[in-house]
Design an enzyme around this catalytic site. Structure first.
Site, short mmCIF file in Angstrom:
data_model
loop_
_atom_site.label_atom_id
_atom_site.label_comp_id
_atom_site.label_asym_id
_atom_site.label_seq_id
_atom_site.Cartn_x
_atom_site.Cartn_y
_atom_site.Cartn_z
N LYS A 188 41.07 38.94 41.27
CA LYS A 188 39.63 38.66 41.39
C LYS A 188 39.40 37.16 41.57
O LYS A 188 38.55 36.75 42.36
CB LYS A 188 38.89 39.16 40.15
N ILE A 189 40.18 36.36 40.84
CA ILE A 189 40.04 34.92 41.00
C ILE A 189 40.39 34.52 42.43
O ILE A 189 39.72 33.70 43.05
CB ILE A 189 40.95 34.18 39.98
N GLY A 196 39.12 36.98 34.53
CA GLY A 196 40.46 36.67 34.04
C GLY A 196 41.56 37.24 34.91
O GLY A 196 42.70 36.80 34.85
N GLU A 197 41.23 38.21 35.75
CA GLU A 197 42.23 38.85 36.60
C GLU A 197 42.54 37.95 37.79
O GLU A 197 41.64 37.44 38.47
CB GLU A 197 41.72 40.21 37.06
N ALA A 198 43.83 37.77 38.06
CA ALA A 198 44.25 36.84 39.11
C ALA A 198 43.75 37.26 40.48
O ALA A 198 43.34 36.42 41.29
CB ALA A 198 45.78 36.72 39.11
#
Length: 1498
Positions: A662-663, A658-660
């Protein structure tokens, strides 16, 4: 093919059809006078010309000439239904009557004309009935075209037209009668069958068929949207709107085919199916055929099409038809905007499934020869099969399962991953009742799974292909667990679904059982997969030789081991990634120094990983995690995949965090990999990243319910302007991306790997991609190479499931099936040496017998057992397992024995249970001789079924008598009780309980040992107090069984002996009163020894030593049983005396017999045994000689019997000296001249001398017996034994001991008795003393030559004279004995004369007066004063008399010393059995005796 008629007959037939059509037309007012009408004119022209054609060969006539008039009528829109029907009937008759055939000229054009005309049929509709009649005739003609021998000449286009037309009729018949519906469907099915029946006739090799050759282009490529581009069809079947073409006209024409450009525009099978369903939806909304008019069709246009389409149909045509059938099964449709909706026509998919089934049935394995068809099955068909069942009725689901079963049978090698998906996402999902599945769906899914289970090779193939594959699920394990759980009724009664699941489980078990019978695998050769010693990348492992079964099996078992360890590692990883890596490093599945590549492959291929944890790990900013992410993306192949398809495949293995940030990291790695493999459209990696991120955002926008205003297609395209290296992405590509994401959400898996929710497009794309790289499908056929591993997995759940169903079922067939399953499991377990499984099975079955349940006081246990069919079936089954597979029962014996003990308690066991063949033979032999066998039961231990069991112990007789009266008044059993008793007896008879023990000799060592231990535990020990008769009865019964298996396993007695001995010892030591248990223990022990001694010489000592337990019996117990004990010992000695060789054994036997001498009832049998051993030295040996001397002494001294028995015992003692003599002579003859042999002989001689000494000491002790006859006979026997000593060759020094310890002691004792006791106590002592003196005199004189050699001869002689003097002066009963007064001088005179004659006693004088002559006469004067002058008057001189005073003093001192020493030595001999001759007391002469030395020299 029928007989061909002549040309005239054929012409007449055609003319008849012309007449029929004309007649139909004349019936219509419109055609009544229309002679100039083209239709009537054409028919009449045919009638005029046809007979002119018969002069030519009929096969040379173009069929179009006589078909054209009929076809014109069919195509005409001016004719009514009746006329059109007549024309169709005429065409049909011409076809089936074989008016023309495949060899006729222009036959292909004729067939094309028929198809084109019939599919373009037009007619005026006057009523629904006539319309349906015409439609049915159209179907009839089209089917006849396909089924005729000319059907193979039809073109690609013709066949597509036929199928298309028939389907239109099928689809529009929904508003017609049921007859038309049925006929239309049947025709469609037959068409499909006819077409696909020819599939095997087409050559799959390119170049053999021009159309087929082009069909291979584009095979196995991925379309831009990510699905398989299965093939590029030439013509396509198109469904058109059949509406009104004027008022009151029906039209069945088809529209023109798609252009080539239109065909190439089709991007995937998914889109093609959706388009066809859209057309089908449009068609279904147009309604039924309506009356109207239209112009005639133009046949020339159709004949002028592409020549390639006019060639005979082949694989492209069949592939197009199959693609069409598959598309009919699609349940998802989409509009132009990409929005999805479910089609509501339930009948269509069901109908399409039926057609697909027919195609598969007729095509069979031929599908695998044609890549296009195979690709359709692998992708579109299976994808539709996995979705079609969801919105429709259970019939569709049942047909889906049937279709997959057929595909498994024919194409399992090509649909490996598809099968896995079907079972994971359909069967397991439905059977578990997940996602709202109805009971009917559950039952259908279970039925389908059971059908698969009935295929013998199915489960082995599931295990080898999936469970042993690292990247696949454990399909076999999941299916087995599913069947097991589905068969368990939880909080509900047993239902049909439970029985179905059990049937499937049993089918798998019986398949294993059958493979054991046909191709059994030696379980000893099944190696155990060990932990690897070094790290090897698990994803690089390959089978060295897949064609070698042994190599393949080893590889797959290694893969299974790695997979299991990876799953454990995944479990650790889910909790803590570091601990997961450490665990895998510890088992060498990851290197000691972690590298990103190995971790990446673990995350990619390990099953059971939590996708949330994987996503967080990959998105972490740690340097190592970034390296792993890079390596992880390299494991994917995105070649020829659209971006959304690649993204779907990539995101299938983890959940996007969910963390930007990490995405971003994850998408950056994905974009780099995708750009490397797909550079044709993308300008850079950044463009790939931006497009990927946009797709993720679009997916969220379109499928998040919280978003109110959704992004449009134009918005999506506008947002990506100039994002591809300052240029726009291709618009068509963006449209396809948008529609694909809108239509199919890029779903993120939220499960942790333990299961799957549904088959998403992402998963399907990944499956299709992996199917190109997966290991080939492994067929197991009838081999049992993996049954051991499979059975290990399924045995526990199977036993539990069968047990629960058996417990809840009432139907006898189901119960029998459960019992068969139990037996099959036992057989398989035994084959693979799984003793733990057999034990678990036995424990489960024993519970069902109800024999282990507490007996209710309100219910007769026999009636309860007889009326409970489950208990009886379980009882028979458990004992069947014990008899057949007892080798592999260990802990289960305890439960089996508990059941046996309970049956014993209920008097249901057969009396032969504890008998064996040898015992029966012995008993028969004894009875024939009129004897009761020792140790046998006067009453049977196991009473017959109708009697009360009673103890065989002697102390129980009194209680039996007390019970007689109560038994007489017992009420007679009711009919119910009698019937129940008979049923119970028959059940137990069928159990063959006795075979367990009689055949125990065939049990393996471990099982036999466990059986014996279980028997000991089950029997238990009776306590000293508070032991009930029932407990004692159980203990007796258990001991009897223990003895039975001991006797039946004489060759393996060492396995059992220690436990049996300890058990018997415990019983003997704890028993203080007589009873059945101690009785059984004692006589069972004797029975064992008697039976085993002839066969187990190495165990003889141990067996005989065990008899010492009898010596430890409590006196009260021993007194009761000693007579029978002695009888048994007598039999044992008679039968096995030759097998008893060791001193230990003989010591035990002699001890037992010695005790009997004191027992009044047992003494006779004991002496009989003694006589058997000692008579004539039959069984006397150097090892047992001394032992039997003691035993014989006990009987000789015993006063229990008559005097004759003691005398006989003395005779046996006296007779035994002959054995000593024989042994001495034997060893003397065998002596060799070498030193070693002489030393051995000397030792033996010394030992024999000691035995002889022991013999005479024994007799000397008996000489003091109170009974005169025994006492005197003992002296005579002693004399006999001593006088034959020269045959024994005893050392001469032993004679000093003989006189000191035996003869002198005897004389002293006899004199003491005579002086101390009254004549009433010891009668005839005068005679005894006289016998003793004579014995001494004879021995002295007989061995005088040896005696004179003794160093202490002088002391011995003086001691002899001293005792004669004491006897002479002894006053018995106050006076001297006259007999002694008379006999002693005579004996002395004889001795002196012989000594003098031999030169031993000669005149000799000494200064001190201590010469032998002087000392002798000094003592003789005390006995008989005048004897010297009587015998030697010339030797009586004065000097001798002068020194008398000094001599008297010296002689008196010497004589006193000799007497004292002799008495001391006699007492020492009483205490010591064997005396060293060197220890004898000696008296040295004060000076050398010259005469004695001279005599010795002579």
């Amino acid at each position: 093919m029928g007989l061909r008629r002549d040309n005239g007959a054929l012409a007449c037939m055609v003319v008849a059809e012309v007449g029929a059509v004309l007649t139909a037309m004349r019936c219509n007012a419109r055609w009544a006078g229309g002679y100039d009408d083209p239709l009537i004119k054409g028919l009449k022209e045919l009638r005029r010309k046809i007979f002119s054609w018969i002069r030519h060969p009929w096969g040379s006539i173009n069929p179009c000439h006589y078909l054209a008039p009929f076809l014109e009528v069919v195509r005409s829109d001016e004719t009514g239904a009746f006329i059109t029907g007549a024309a169709l009937s005429a065409v049909y008759k011409i076809l089936i009557s074989q008016v023309f055939d495949a060899g006729t000229a222009q036959v292909r054009e004729a067939m094309h004309a028929i198809v084109e005309s019939v599919t373009s049929c037009r007619f005026e509709v006057t009523d629904p009935g006539s319309e349906e009649a015409v439609l049915m005739k159209i179907l009839q003609v089209l089917l006849a075209c396909m089924k005729s021998e000319m059907g193979g000449l039809l073109s690609h286009r013709d066949v597509c037209n036929i199928v298309n037309t028939c389907f239109r009729v099928v689809h529009q018949s929904g508003s017609k009668s049921e007859l038309l519906q049925s006929a239309a469907r049947q025709t469609m099915d037959e068409l499909v069958r006819v077409i696909f029946a020819h599939l095997s006739n087409f050559d799959p090799l390119p170049g053999q068929n021009s159309i087929l050759a082009s069909s291979h282009e584009g095979k196995d490529t991925l379309a831009k949207n990510g699905s398989m581009d299965i093939y590029d069809p030439n013509p396509s079947i198109v469904l058109v709107d059949v509406g009104s073409l004027g008022n009151g006209t029906a039209d069945l024409r088809e529209v023109d085919f798609n252009t080539e450009a239109e065909r190439l525009a089709s991007v995937s099978s998914v889109k093609s199916a959706a388009n066809k369903q859209a057309k089908l939806k449009k068609l279904s909304s147009s309604g039924s055929l309506k009356p109207g008019k239209a112009g005639a069709g133009n046949d020339t246009e159709m004949l002028g099409e592409d020549p390639q389409l006019m060639e005979p149909y082949g694989i492209p045509c069949i592939a197009e038809i199959f693609d069409f059938l598959c598309s009919l099964m699609s349940v998802i449709d989409s509009d132009t905007s990409g929005q999805n909706y479910i089609l509501n026509d339930e009948d269509l998919p069901q109908f399409a499934l039926g057609l697909v089934n027919s195609a598969i049935e007729l095509g069979g394995q031929s599908f695998s020869h044609h890549p296009k068809l195979l690709s359709l099955i692998q992708d579109e068909l299976f994808r539709n099969l996995m979705q079609i069942w969801m919105p429709y009725n259970p019939i569709v689901l049942s047909m889906v399962c049937t279709t997959v079963l057929k595909l498994y049978h024919t194409l399992q090698r090509h649909i490996k991953l598809q099968l896995e998906a079907f079972f994971s996402f359909v069967i397991i999902r439905l059977t578990q009742g997940n996602f709202g599945a109805s009971y009917q769906q559950q039952e259908i899914a279970t039925e389908a799974l059971v059908d698969f289970c009935h295929q013998a090779q199915f489960m082995p193939e599931m295990y080898t292909n999936f469970d042993c594959n690292i990247s696949c699920s454990n399909t076999f394990e999941n299916l087995v667990n599913l069947l097991s759980k589905s068969s368990l009724p939880v909080n509900c009664p047993l239902s049909a679904n439970h029985i179905l699941a059990l049937e499937g489980l049993l089918a798998v078990i019986h398949s294993m059982e059958d493979r054991i019978d046909t191709m059994a695998v030696d379980s000893s050769k099944i190696s155990t997969i060990s932990e690897p010693s070094v790290y090897v990348p698990f994803w690089t492992l390959e089978c060295e030789n897949e064609k070698d079964p042994a190599c393949l099996v080893e590889f797959l078992r290694r893969q299974k081991y790695i997979k299991r360890q990876l799953m454990l590692g995944a479990d650790h990883f889910n909790k803590d990634p570091k601990k997961g890596f450490q665990f895998l490093q510890g088992i060498h599945l990851l290197p000691e120094n972690l590298d990103p590549r190995s971790v990446a492959y673990f995350l990619r291929y390990a099953t059971g990983l939590d996708k949330n944890v994987v996503g967080d790990f990959l998105g972490d900013h740690d340097g190592f995690c970034l390296q792993v992410l890079a390596e992880f993306t390299k494991t994917f192949d995105f070649s020829n995949m659209s971006l959304d398809a690649a993204l779907r495949t990539f995101l299938e293995y983890f959940r996007l965090p969910g963390e930007a940030q990490k995405i971003g990291r994850i998408l950056d790695a994905f974009a780099e990999r995708y750009y490397e493999q797909c550079t044709d459209v993308l300008a850079s990696k950044d463009a790939a990243f931006l497009l990927s991120y946009s797709v993720i955002l679009l997916n969220t926008d379109q499928h998040n319910l919280q978003v109110k205003k959704r992004m449009t297609e134009e918005d999506f395209i506008r947002n990506l302007r100039a994002a591809n290296g300052n240029e726009d992405f291709p618009r068509e590509m963006l449209k396809e991306l948008y529609r694909s994401v809108v239509r199919d959400e890029i779903r993120i898996s939220y499960d942790s790997g333990a299961g799957v929710s549904e088959m998403t497009l992402s998963r399907w794309l990944d499956l299709v991609h992996r199917s190109q790289q997966i290991m080939p499908y492994i067929s197991c056929e009838s081999q049992s190479l993996f049954d051991h591993d499979m059975f290990t997995i399924m045995s526990g759940p199977s036993i539990a499931a069968i047990s629960v169903v058996f417990d809840n079922a009432e139907d006898e067939d189901i119960l029998n099936a459960c019992m068969d399953g139990f037996l099959a499991i036992a057989k398989i377990s035994s084959n693979y040496h799984r003793e733990d499984i057999v034990d678990d099975l036995v424990v489960s079955l024993c519970k069902f017998t109800t024999l282990l349940n507490p007996i209710s006081s309100f219910e007769d246990p026999i009636i309860a057992f007889a009326e409970d069919i489950k208990a009886r079936m379980a009882c028979i089954t458990v004992f069947t397992i014990a008899n057949r597979f007892g080798d592999y029962i260990h802990g289960g014996w305890r439960n089996i024995l508990d059941c046996i003990f309970q049956l014993h308690k209920l008097n249901l066991l057969p009396a032969r249970l504890v008998s064996d063949t040898i015992d029966d033979q012995e008993a028969a032999s004894d009875l024939s001789q009129g004897k009761v066998p020792f140790g046998g039961h006067s009453t049977p231990l196991l009473a017959t079924s109708g009697s009360k069991r009673r103890s065989a112990g002697l102390m129980s007789r009194f209680s039996q008598l007390l019970l007689l009266e109560s038994e007489e008044h017992r009420s007679h059993p009711t009919e119910q009780e009698v019937a129940a008793h008979q049923v119970a007896l028959q059940t137990v008879e069928n159990c063959h309980v006795d075979s367990i023990f009689s055949d125990s000799k065939f049990l393996q060592a471990d099982s036999l040992s466990q059986l014996a231990k279980a028997l000991i535990l089950a029997a238990g020990r009776v306590q000293k107090v508070h032991s009930s008769p029932e407990d004692e009865d159980m203990a007796v019964f258990g001991l009897d069984l223990l003895i039975t298996i001991t006797l039946n396993n004489r060759d393996r007695i060492m396995l059992l002996w220690q436990g049996i001995y300890d058990h018997l010892a415990g019983i003997v030591q704890i028993s203080t009163v007589p009873g059945a248990l101690v009785e059984k223990a004692v006589f069972g022990l004797l029975r064992i020894c008697k039976r085993l001694l002839p066969y187990k010489e190495d165990l003889a000592d141990e067996l005989l030593r065990s008899l010492q337990l009898i010596l430890k019996l409590d006196a009260r117990v021993a007194d009761v049983y000693y007579e029978r004990i002695t009888q048994e010992v007598l039999q044992l000695v008679r039968a096995n005396a030759g097998h008893i060789r060791s001193p230990i054994g003989w010591r035990t036997i002699s001890s037992l017999l010695s005790i009997t001498a004191r027992h009044p009832e047992a003494a006779g049998y004991g002496f009989e045994a003694l006589h058997f051993i000692m008579h004539e030295g039959a069984h006397l040996t150097l090892a047992n000689y001394v032992l039997w001397l003691d035993a014989a002494q006990a009987f000789a001294e015993s006063r229990l019997g008559k005097v004759e028995r003691s005398v006989q015992a003395l005779d046996l003692l006296a007779e035994s000296v002959n054995s000593l003599a024989c042994w001495s002579e034997l060893f003397s003859k065998e002596t060799k001249p070498d030193t070693g042999s002489r030393e051995d002989t000397a030792k033996v001689s010394e030992k024999i001398g000691q035995m002889w000494m022991r013999l005479i000491l024994t007799l000397q002790k008996v000489c003091g017996d109170q009974r005169e006859e025994v006492r005197n006979h003992a002296i005579l026997s002693l004399q006999q034994c001593v006088l034959v000593a020269d045959r024994i060759q005893v050392p001469y020094l032993i004679w000093a001991d003989c006189f000191d310890q035996v003869i002198f002691v005897l004389l002293d004792d006899m004199l003491e008795i005579a002086l101390r006791y009254s004549p009433k106590e010891f009668r005839g002592m005068d005679g005894t003393l006289q016998h003793a003196l004579k014995f001494m005199s004879k021995v002295f004189l007989h061995f005088l030559d040896k005696l004179v050699l003794l160093p202490n001869f002088r002391a011995l002689w003086l001691a002899l004279l001293g005792r004669m003097e004491m006897y002479m002066k002894a006053r018995i009963r106050g006076k001297c004995s006259e007999k002694l007064q008379e006999s002693i001088p005579e004996l002395l005179k004889n001795m002196l004369l012989i000594m003098h004659a031999r030169g031993v006693l000669v005149y000799q004088s000494s200064a001190l007066g201590d010469s032998l002559w002087e000392l002798t006469w000094h003592h003789v004067h005390g006995i008989s004063p005048g004897l010297q002058s009587e015998l030697f008057p010339e030797q009586e001189t004065q000097p001798l008399l002068e020194g008398k005073s000094s001599i008297d003093k010296t002689a008196a001192e010497d004589n006193a010393g000799v007497v004292v020493d002799s008495c001391n030595n006699a007492k020492s001999a009483d205490r010591t059995v064997e005396t060293d001759p060197s220890s004898a007391a000696t008296v040295q002469a004060s000076e050398p005796d010259t005469v004695i030395q001279n005599q010795a020299a002579q």
